[in-house]
Design a protein around this motif. Sequence first.
Motif, mmCIF file in Angstrom:
data_model
loop_
_atom_site.group_PDB
_atom_site.id
_atom_site.type_symbol
_atom_site.label_atom_id
_atom_site.label_comp_id
_atom_site.label_asym_id
_atom_site.label_seq_id
_atom_site.Cartn_x
_atom_site.Cartn_y
_atom_site.Cartn_z
ATOM 1 N N ASN A 170 58.095 24.040 22.523
ATOM 2 C CA ASN A 170 56.515 24.276 21.712
ATOM 3 C C ASN A 170 55.501 23.453 21.820
ATOM 4 O O ASN A 170 54.780 23.116 20.405
ATOM 5 C CB ASN A 170 56.987 25.194 20.612
ATOM 6 C CG ASN A 170 56.774 26.362 20.273
ATOM 7 O OD1 ASN A 170 57.073 27.039 21.487
ATOM 8 N ND2 ASN A 170 58.129 26.968 18.695
ATOM 9 N N ASN A 171 55.808 22.796 22.683
ATOM 10 C CA ASN A 171 54.111 21.935 22.949
ATOM 11 C C ASN A 171 52.952 22.326 23.196
ATOM 12 O O ASN A 171 52.695 23.018 24.240
ATOM 13 C CB ASN A 171 54.360 20.493 23.361
ATOM 14 C CG ASN A 171 55.762 19.896 22.367
ATOM 15 O OD1 ASN A 171 54.986 19.359 21.411
ATOM 16 N ND2 ASN A 171 56.569 20.127 22.623
ATOM 17 N N ASN A 172 51.652 22.512 23.050
ATOM 18 C CA ASN A 172 50.448 23.418 23.640
ATOM 19 C C ASN A 172 48.814 22.139 23.461
ATOM 20 O O ASN A 172 49.003 21.605 22.834
ATOM 21 C CB ASN A 172 50.139 24.417 22.401
ATOM 22 C CG ASN A 172 51.055 24.981 22.554
ATOM 23 O OD1 ASN A 172 51.712 25.686 23.899
ATOM 24 N ND2 ASN A 172 52.063 26.025 21.798
ATOM 25 N N SER A 173 48.811 22.660 24.233
ATOM 26 C CA SER A 173 46.796 22.058 24.340
ATOM 27 C C SER A 173 46.421 23.617 24.766
ATOM 28 O O SER A 173 46.143 24.765 24.951
ATOM 29 C CB SER A 173 46.900 21.540 25.761
ATOM 30 O OG SER A 173 46.499 22.559 27.495
ATOM 31 N N TYR A 174 45.172 22.836 23.600
ATOM 32 C CA TYR A 174 44.195 23.817 22.973
ATOM 33 C C TYR A 174 43.496 24.680 24.359
ATOM 34 O O TYR A 174 43.533 25.781 24.269
ATOM 35 C CB TYR A 174 43.221 23.597 22.373
ATOM 36 C CG TYR A 174 43.796 22.562 20.900
ATOM 37 C CD1 TYR A 174 44.853 24.143 20.269
ATOM 38 C CD2 TYR A 174 43.881 21.449 20.884
ATOM 39 C CE1 TYR A 174 44.993 24.070 19.228
ATOM 40 C CE2 TYR A 174 44.184 21.259 19.374
ATOM 41 C CZ TYR A 174 45.297 22.288 18.673
ATOM 42 O OH TYR A 174 45.121 21.656 17.404
ATOM 43 N N VAL A 175 43.495 23.655 25.629
ATOM 44 C CA VAL A 175 42.339 23.906 26.808
ATOM 45 C C VAL A 175 43.004 25.012 27.796
ATOM 46 O O VAL A 175 43.090 25.611 28.001
ATOM 47 C CB VAL A 175 41.257 22.956 27.805
ATOM 48 C CG1 VAL A 175 41.357 23.142 28.476
ATOM 49 C CG2 VAL A 175 40.463 21.849 26.618
ATOM 50 N N SER A 176 44.434 24.604 28.478
ATOM 51 C CA SER A 176 45.502 24.957 29.647
ATOM 52 C C SER A 176 46.420 25.553 29.197
ATOM 53 O O SER A 176 47.125 25.847 30.447
ATOM 54 C CB SER A 176 45.112 23.191 30.618
ATOM 55 O OG SER A 176 46.222 22.765 29.402
ATOM 56 N N ASN A 177 47.238 24.817 27.605
ATOM 57 C CA ASN A 177 48.934 25.443 26.899
ATOM 58 C C ASN A 177 49.107 25.276 28.040
ATOM 59 O O ASN A 177 50.774 25.166 27.981
ATOM 60 C CB ASN A 177 48.401 27.307 27.399
ATOM 61 C CG ASN A 177 49.258 27.441 26.019
ATOM 62 O OD1 ASN A 177 49.732 26.603 25.198
ATOM 63 N ND2 ASN A 177 49.896 28.802 26.769
ATOM 64 N N ASN A 178 49.379 24.041 28.252
ATOM 65 C CA ASN A 178 50.171 22.855 29.444
ATOM 66 C C ASN A 178 51.418 22.338 28.180
ATOM 67 O O ASN A 178 49.830 21.352 27.496
ATOM 68 C CB ASN A 178 49.520 22.520 30.674
ATOM 69 C CG ASN A 178 49.651 22.950 31.793
ATOM 70 O OD1 ASN A 178 50.397 23.763 31.731
ATOM 71 N ND2 ASN A 178 48.488 22.984 32.207
ATOM 72 N N ALA A 179 52.629 21.731 28.267
ATOM 73 C CA ALA A 179 53.295 20.745 26.905
ATOM 74 C C ALA A 179 52.866 19.193 27.810
ATOM 75 O O ALA A 179 52.350 18.175 27.403
ATOM 76 C CB ALA A 179 54.103 20.833 26.809
#
Length: 186
Positions: A170-179
């Motif tokens: 459940n780690n997200n990046s706001y731009v690409s959604n990659n951990a």
Amino acid sequence: NILILLQKSNITIFDKFVLDKYEGPQILLVYQTKIFSLENSSFPNNKALCLTPLVAFIRVEVIQVKICIFLNNIDYKLGVLSIIADSTNLTIFGCNFFSNTAKGGIVPNSKETKYLSKGGAIHISKSENTTKNNSISIVKNRFENNYADFGGAIYLDLNISKLEIENIVNNNSYVSNNAIEGCDYI
């Protein structure tokens, strides 16, 4: 302003170091040190109020971060734990990174323009002297609910020769959604 600055030492060990609810500039900066070990330590509820990461290692030959907790920390640009590698041997083992955020945006009370954040928990980059001889082992750690614009858990801004990563949840990046994001991390 830095809370703790360690510079040009041979061996430094922090064991059972705790910093809770600190708000200000950088907490810990380790610079030009041969061996640094951070063990059994915790960093809950801290907030960096400038563009520098909470904990930074610059030109350290051997870095060991073991059995530490990084919980609910906020940084503006880079991960809560930031390493500038210079042929570094880095081990992050048995640590928990929960709910850390690299916010991005504009730093309050600064003239800085808007920027994107990299690595909610960890940001590893290179210096001008970096070769591909970095050995980076990120093993038996837990990453949960960490956020950044790029690399929700980890952002790697360098090419490395060895990388092992486990337990990314459940780690997200706001731009690409990659951990995990960055240069050649696989």
